[in-house]
Design a protein around this motif. Structure first.
Motif, PDB file in Angstrom:
ATOM      1  N   ALA A 227       0.845  -1.205   0.000  1.00  0.00           N
ATOM      2  CA  ALA A 227       0.000   0.000   0.000  1.00  0.00           C
ATOM      3  C   ALA A 227       0.877   1.251   0.000  1.00  0.00           C
ATOM      4  O   ALA A 227       0.608   2.219  -0.720  1.00  0.00           O
ATOM      5  CB  ALA A 227      -0.916  -0.006   1.222  1.00  0.00           C
ATOM      6  N   PHE A 252      -7.240   0.465   1.179  1.00  0.00           N
ATOM      7  CA  PHE A 252      -6.347  -0.373   0.382  1.00  0.00           C
ATOM      8  C   PHE A 252      -7.096  -1.599  -0.123  1.00  0.00           C
ATOM      9  O   PHE A 252      -7.635  -2.370   0.660  1.00  0.00           O
ATOM     10  CB  PHE A 252      -5.132  -0.794   1.218  1.00  0.00           C
ATOM     11  CG  PHE A 252      -4.153  -1.656   0.465  1.00  0.00           C
ATOM     12  CD1 PHE A 252      -3.596  -1.221  -0.725  1.00  0.00           C
ATOM     13  CD2 PHE A 252      -3.782  -2.900   0.965  1.00  0.00           C
ATOM     14  CE1 PHE A 252      -2.692  -2.016  -1.421  1.00  0.00           C
ATOM     15  CE2 PHE A 252      -2.875  -3.697   0.280  1.00  0.00           C
ATOM     16  CZ  PHE A 252      -2.327  -3.249  -0.916  1.00  0.00           C
ATOM     17  N   THR A 259      -4.835   1.835  -3.811  1.00  0.00           N
ATOM     18  CA  THR A 259      -5.569   2.541  -2.763  1.00  0.00           C
ATOM     19  C   THR A 259      -6.669   3.363  -3.423  1.00  0.00           C
ATOM     20  O   THR A 259      -6.492   3.893  -4.518  1.00  0.00           O
ATOM     21  CB  THR A 259      -4.651   3.467  -1.937  1.00  0.00           C
ATOM     22  OG1 THR A 259      -4.183   4.526  -2.786  1.00  0.00           O
ATOM     23  CG2 THR A 259      -3.466   2.720  -1.374  1.00  0.00           C
TER      24      THR A 259
END
Ligand SMILES: [Zn+2]
Lengths: 477, 93
Positions: A227, A252, A259
């Motif tokens: 992420a 995420f 994201t």
């Protein structure tokens, strides 16, 4: 070498850790052992938020929180209490979350990690206690969901939320921090990281002095690394196009590795925090000396002791102490066989085979490890055979003894080699003569023939030595 | 004075839909409540430490011992909407 951090990456983490080694929840006597249970079977009026129910604080949960605070080198607060954080969402049936606000139980700590350029200090801002909400399950995808199923078994579990300063300069450092944190928590025996939902992370990421973006609710260490990588790339592209990164909350999507923006209308003041009138304040600073005494040897201290006591390399000591279970396993082995050899076998070989199969060290017996190392050191089996035994035990079970027997791994006894040498020389007079005439290559051929006779169980070095001894003893023609 | 927008925001926080026509009335009523409470601001609290709890006690704990939970049927007794032992809520974004 100094890490330059060319993109000015700053990552701060908020980690929700379930103190799941407690027997009961934070404010009620419901069991924490709900992971394989039917939905809504581990709840009571308190964790269901029924009118008239009254929470009572779990003493051990406070002790655990103090342990965590002290292990993270934090100061412990003199007096604290719980607050109500008001928000209306079905994961909390009460309409508020009981949490700590202005006086977290611990703060101003630090953790040392292996950074991009050596040891790096990550500052801990605060660590506070709060209750876990229930679990929501969306029927179908989040966009097309028909409804939401709510299970309150998790509701009221003890969480400790650990907040760091934005001291991590890369996704790798963020992951290293989480690995270190998990290691410390498992050493403290307050946490089992294997249980689903045991650790959930929010990551605050910013680049080049821009605003920070918060990525919420990531459930794995690898997920945090991914992420953060995605967020850094996204923000850099944004800035490259001349746009400005704005402060926002994102979610995420683990499957797609991206994201996505999350609309939130709530701001900090909308939570209308106020002191929880159903719980009295706590003053536990005087527990600190007692709790301090119960703290076990933590990973860094154990690493140093392993290097000192067992005279093993820094790299081995680190690999052996990151997981308390591996560390204990190693110590049991090292007390019985050469600690240096034990380090190689446990850290390099066994750990590699376990990681490859994604299983824990509990799958292997200390006694089996000792037996294998003794067989190798005693020159009874080759190193290769040792590895083969480990693999066989992990894949099919069995004991070193039976596997050695079944697979015929015991090194061939000398007399068997001697017999093979004699036979080989009788059967290959030309090759022998060629060697005696100065053709070195013929010796290799003879070595190969002997090994073939012993089905490859004697190694080339021994065979060569014994062959030469025999040839030198031959009567000169 | 509380504005109409603030009333709508409060409605949203409580997940209550407030009609345009009602917002003005609520704004007036809530403002008068706030005015009433603002009398408290007149009290001098310069050297008074905040009260976190009305009872003058600290450290009330229970031991970490499991007590029985409720049976699932009882837990779900107050809802009409359930599915496979879960509460069933409308789709949540
Ligand atoms: Zn309960």
């Amino acid at each position: 070498m100094v890490y330059e951090n060319p993109d000015g990456v700053k990552i701060g983490l908020e980690i929700h850790v379930q103190l799941n080694k407690l027997n009961t929840k934070l404010f009620c006597g419901c069991s924490t052992d709900y992971h394989n249970a039917e939905p809504n079977t581990h709840v009571c009026p308190v964790c269901l938020g029924l009118p008239g129910s009254l929470p009572v604080l779990n003493r051990k949960a406070v002790e655990f929180a103090l342990k965590v605070g002290l292990a993270l080198n934090c100061d412990i607060v003199e007096q604290t209490q719980f607050h109500r954080k008001n928000y209306y969402y079905p994961d909390l049936p009460k309409g508020f979350q009981t949490t700590q606000y202005d006086f977290p139980i611990a703060g101003h700590g630090k953790v040392i990690i292996d950074g991009e350029d050596g040891e790096r200090i990550i500052r801990i801002t605060r660590a506070h206690m709060e209750e876990d909400p229930g679990k929501l399950m969306h029927m179908g995808s989040i966009e097309k969901s028909k409804g939401t199923l709510i299970n309150y078994n998790r509701s009221g579990m003890t969480l400790i939320e650990i907040v760091t300063e934005p001291d991590m300069r890369s996704p790798k450092e963020a992951r290293r921090f989480l690995d270190k944190l998990r290691s410390i928590l498992e050493y403290l025996d307050v946490f089992n990281g294997d249980l689903e939902g045991a650790m959930r992370v929010d990551a605050n990421v910013s680049v080049m002095g821009g605003d920070r973006v918060e990525v919420k609710n990531i459930s794995s260490h690898k997920g945090v690394e991914k992420a953060a990588l995605y967020e850094i790339m996204r923000q850099k592209n944004f800035i490259r196009r001349g746009d400005k990164v704005v402060m926002e909350t994102r979610h995420f999507d683990e499957a797609r590795g991206v994201t996505l923006s999350m609309r939130t209308k709530e701001e900090e003041h909308d939570y209308r925090y106020f002191p929880e009138p159903d719980l009295v304040p706590m003053r536990v600073a005087d527990w600190v000396p007692g709790v301090q005494k119960t703290l076990p040897e933590l990973p860094d201290a154990k690493r140093d002791r392993f290097m000192r006591e067992y005279r093993i390399a820094d790299m081995h000591a680190k690999a052996l102490t990151s997981d308390i279970k591996v560390a204990d396993f190693y110590e049991h082995v090292a007390l019985r066989v050469c600690p240096g050899a034990a380090a190689v076998w446990v850290a390099d070989i066994l750990k590699g085979e376990l990681n490859y199969r994604d299983i824990g060290v509990h799958a292997f017996k200390v006694e089996d490890m000792i037996e294998i190392i003794e067989l190798v050191i005693g020159n009874k089996i080759t190193e290769r055979s040792g590895v083969e035994i480990i693999r066989t035990i992990l894949d099919n079970g069995g004991t070193p003894k039976t596997i050695v027997k079944e697979k015929g791994l015991i090194k061939v006894e000398e007399d068997i080699i001697i017999k093979a040498v004699t036979e080989t020389l009788e059967e290959n007079p030309e090759a022998l003569q060629d060697y005696l005439d100065g053709k070195e290559k013929s010796l290799n051929f003879l070595v190969g023939q002997v090994m073939k006779k012993t089905a490859g169980r004697s190694d080339a070095k021994t065979t060569r030595k014994m062959l030469l001894e025999r040839i030198n003893k031959l009567p000169q023609k | 004075m509380i504005t109409k927008e603030e009333v709508e925001h409060m409605g949203w926080l409580a997940r209550i839909e407030i009609h345009e026509s009602e917002a003005q009335a609520y704004a007036k009523k809530l403002s008068s409540v706030l005015d009433y409470f603002s009398q408290l601001a007149e009290v001098d609290t310069e050297n008074v430490s905040p009260t976190y709890h009305v009872a003058d006690i600290v450290n009330v704990f229970r031991e970490d011992v499991v007590r029985p939970s409720m049976p699932q049927e009882e837990v779900l007794a107050n809802t009409e909407k359930k599915q496979e032992g879960n509460f069933l809520a409308p789709r949540i974004m």
